[in-house]
Design a protein around this motif. Structure first.
Motif, mmCIF file in Angstrom:
data_model
loop_
_atom_site.group_PDB
_atom_site.id
_atom_site.type_symbol
_atom_site.label_atom_id
_atom_site.label_comp_id
_atom_site.label_asym_id
_atom_site.label_seq_id
_atom_site.Cartn_x
_atom_site.Cartn_y
_atom_site.Cartn_z
ATOM 1 N N SER A 1 21.800 -11.949 13.548
ATOM 2 C CA SER A 1 21.709 -12.116 12.091
ATOM 3 C C SER A 1 22.530 -11.059 11.342
ATOM 4 C CB SER A 1 20.249 -12.081 11.631
ATOM 5 O OG SER A 1 19.735 -10.773 11.721
ATOM 6 N N LEU A 2 22.836 -9.937 12.003
ATOM 7 C CA LEU A 2 23.636 -8.882 11.373
ATOM 8 C C LEU A 2 25.140 -9.075 11.561
ATOM 9 C CD1 LEU A 2 21.528 -5.764 12.450
ATOM 10 C CD2 LEU A 2 21.692 -6.754 10.151
ATOM 11 N N ASP A 3 25.530 -9.951 12.500
ATOM 12 C CA ASP A 3 26.939 -10.153 12.800
ATOM 13 C C ASP A 3 27.693 -10.603 11.555
ATOM 14 O OD1 ASP A 3 29.217 -10.248 14.397
ATOM 15 O OD2 ASP A 3 28.833 -12.296 15.069
ATOM 16 N N ASN A 4 28.850 -9.987 11.336
ATOM 17 C CA ASN A 4 29.730 -10.287 10.201
ATOM 18 C C ASN A 4 29.068 -10.053 8.850
ATOM 19 O OD1 ASN A 4 32.125 -11.048 11.605
ATOM 20 N ND2 ASN A 4 31.042 -12.905 12.233
ATOM 21 N N SER A 5 28.242 -9.020 8.786
ATOM 22 C CA SER A 5 27.625 -8.660 7.508
ATOM 23 C C SER A 5 27.895 -7.190 7.211
ATOM 24 C CB SER A 5 26.118 -8.930 7.542
ATOM 25 O OG SER A 5 25.484 -8.067 8.470
ATOM 26 N N SER A 6 27.619 -6.802 5.985
ATOM 27 C CA SER A 6 27.762 -5.404 5.576
ATOM 28 C C SER A 6 26.486 -4.654 5.947
ATOM 29 C CB SER A 6 28.006 -5.327 4.070
ATOM 30 O OG SER A 6 28.181 -3.983 3.685
ATOM 31 N N ILE B 1 35.821 2.116 12.481
ATOM 32 C CA ILE B 1 37.164 2.253 11.922
ATOM 33 C C ILE B 1 36.996 2.328 10.410
ATOM 34 C CG2 ILE B 1 39.448 1.203 11.696
ATOM 35 C CD1 ILE B 1 38.805 -0.272 14.379
ATOM 36 N N THR B 2 37.417 3.461 9.830
ATOM 37 C CA THR B 2 37.212 3.678 8.396
ATOM 38 C C THR B 2 38.499 3.438 7.607
ATOM 39 O OG1 THR B 2 37.756 6.038 8.468
ATOM 40 C CG2 THR B 2 35.460 5.447 8.856
ATOM 41 N N GLU C 1 28.815 2.968 6.142
ATOM 42 C CA GLU C 1 28.632 1.602 5.639
ATOM 43 C C GLU C 1 29.911 0.825 5.898
ATOM 44 O OE1 GLU C 1 27.004 -0.698 1.687
ATOM 45 O OE2 GLU C 1 27.869 1.283 1.429
ATOM 46 N N GLY C 2 29.773 -0.412 6.364
ATOM 47 C CA GLY C 2 30.949 -1.223 6.609
ATOM 48 C C GLY C 2 30.593 -2.589 7.169
ATOM 49 N N HIS C 3 31.615 -3.287 7.646
ATOM 50 C CA HIS C 3 31.500 -4.650 8.169
ATOM 51 C C HIS C 3 31.133 -4.580 9.653
ATOM 52 C CE1 HIS C 3 32.393 -8.936 8.441
ATOM 53 N NE2 HIS C 3 32.990 -8.670 9.590
ATOM 54 N N PHE C 4 29.951 -5.105 10.012
ATOM 55 C CA PHE C 4 29.411 -5.040 11.371
ATOM 56 C C PHE C 4 29.817 -6.266 12.176
ATOM 57 C CE2 PHE C 4 25.955 -5.850 14.445
ATOM 58 C CZ PHE C 4 25.946 -4.637 15.124
ATOM 59 N N GLU C 5 30.274 -6.024 13.423
ATOM 60 C CA GLU C 5 30.659 -7.118 14.312
ATOM 61 C C GLU C 5 29.998 -6.960 15.672
ATOM 62 O OE1 GLU C 5 34.988 -7.716 14.747
ATOM 63 O OE2 GLU C 5 35.136 -6.074 13.294
ATOM 64 N N LEU C 6 29.531 -8.072 16.222
ATOM 65 C CA LEU C 6 29.136 -8.123 17.625
ATOM 66 C C LEU C 6 30.406 -8.472 18.394
ATOM 67 C CD1 LEU C 6 25.838 -10.221 17.439
ATOM 68 C CD2 LEU C 6 26.076 -7.737 17.574
ATOM 69 N N MET D 1 32.205 -1.373 24.880
ATOM 70 C CA MET D 1 31.624 -1.391 23.543
ATOM 71 C C MET D 1 31.009 -2.762 23.261
ATOM 72 S SD MET D 1 32.408 1.667 22.515
ATOM 73 C CE MET D 1 31.874 1.559 20.843
ATOM 74 N N PHE D 2 29.872 -2.746 22.546
ATOM 75 C CA PHE D 2 29.209 -3.984 22.156
ATOM 76 C C PHE D 2 29.321 -4.239 20.660
ATOM 77 C CE2 PHE D 2 25.962 -3.096 25.747
ATOM 78 C CZ PHE D 2 26.890 -3.455 26.711
ATOM 79 N N TYR D 3 29.524 -3.158 19.874
ATOM 80 C CA TYR D 3 29.483 -3.248 18.407
ATOM 81 C C TYR D 3 30.676 -2.533 17.795
ATOM 82 C CZ TYR D 3 24.594 -3.481 19.982
ATOM 83 O OH TYR D 3 23.439 -3.768 20.663
ATOM 84 N N ARG D 4 31.048 -2.995 16.584
ATOM 85 C CA ARG D 4 32.116 -2.338 15.825
ATOM 86 C C ARG D 4 31.775 -2.442 14.348
ATOM 87 N NH1 ARG D 4 36.901 -5.118 17.362
ATOM 88 N NH2 ARG D 4 37.038 -3.672 19.093
ATOM 89 N N ILE D 5 32.086 -1.381 13.618
ATOM 90 C CA ILE D 5 31.995 -1.391 12.151
ATOM 91 C C ILE D 5 33.392 -1.096 11.632
ATOM 92 C CG2 ILE D 5 31.006 -0.313 10.090
ATOM 93 C CD1 ILE D 5 28.501 0.328 11.702
ATOM 94 N N THR D 6 33.941 -2.015 10.837
ATOM 95 C CA THR D 6 35.275 -1.850 10.264
ATOM 96 C C THR D 6 35.160 -1.763 8.744
ATOM 97 O OG1 THR D 6 35.576 -4.255 10.247
ATOM 98 C CG2 THR D 6 36.439 -3.059 12.157
ATOM 99 N N ALA D 7 36.307 -1.437 8.113
ATOM 100 C CA ALA D 7 36.339 -1.248 6.654
ATOM 101 C C ALA D 7 35.195 -0.315 6.253
ATOM 102 C CB ALA D 7 36.243 -2.587 5.920
#
Length: 170
Positions: A81-86, A129-130, A144-149, A157-163
């Motif tokens: 439910s968190l995938d592709n969300s802020s 990645i900021t 704070e950023g865009h969360f990806e599975l 790695m299982f998770y990434r936060i971009t922007a």
């Protein structure tokens, strides 16, 4: 005569060293006994941030993919439910490059202490990645950023936060 003198010097040095080591251990022991339980806790969640237990509470299995054994997670419904969300996440910064400011780093659940061991298991760290570099600190930082599975686990790695950007959580 020379052998007795050498023998006495060796005894003196061994006693001196053992007394110093014992004295140093006694000086350090109260600090360690009082602070180790505080050190080995995940970074605290702040209001509106993801709790690390959601990220670390996954099942992980080993799978051979392209002749390479990888850890593969089973993402929970809460994670999906968190995938592709802020999102916001509070954690410890592990730099990937030398320098005071970091724009690509690992955010970890636990403070890092050993370069060969990642505390918290494979779900206990997130690639970040900021847009604006973040100043390195040993204290937890709120990102704070865009969360990806991630779907490719070859880098571990299982998770990434971009922007991403650092949030002042004062």
């Amino acid at each position: 005569m020379e052998n007795k003198f050498t023998y006495r010097i060796l005894i003196f040095l061994s006693l001196f060293i053992s007394i110093n080591v014992t004295a140093q251990d006694d000086l350090l022991r109260p600090f360690a006994e009082q602070n180790i339980p505080e050190i080995w806790k995940p970074a605290p969640s702040t209001q509106g941030s993801i709790d690390w237990s959601i990220l670390t509470g996954i099942e992980v299995r080993q799978e051979e993919i392209n002749n390479f054994v990888q850890y593969v997670p089973t993402f929970t419904p809460a994670l999906k439910s968190l995938d592709n969300s802020s999102v916001k996440l509070n954690g410890y910064l592990l730099p990937l490059d030398a320098g005071e400011f970091q724009s690509h780093f690992i955010l970890m659940a636990y403070p890092h202490a050993c370069p060969f061991h990642m505390p918290g298991g494979p779900g206990g760290f997130v690639e970040v990645i900021t847009d604006i570099p973040v100043k390195f600190t040993y204290d937890p930082i709120l990102i704070e950023g865009h969360f990806e599975l991630l779907q490719d686990f070859s880098m571990g790695m299982f998770y990434r936060i971009t922007a991403a950007s650092a949030v002042n959580n004062q």
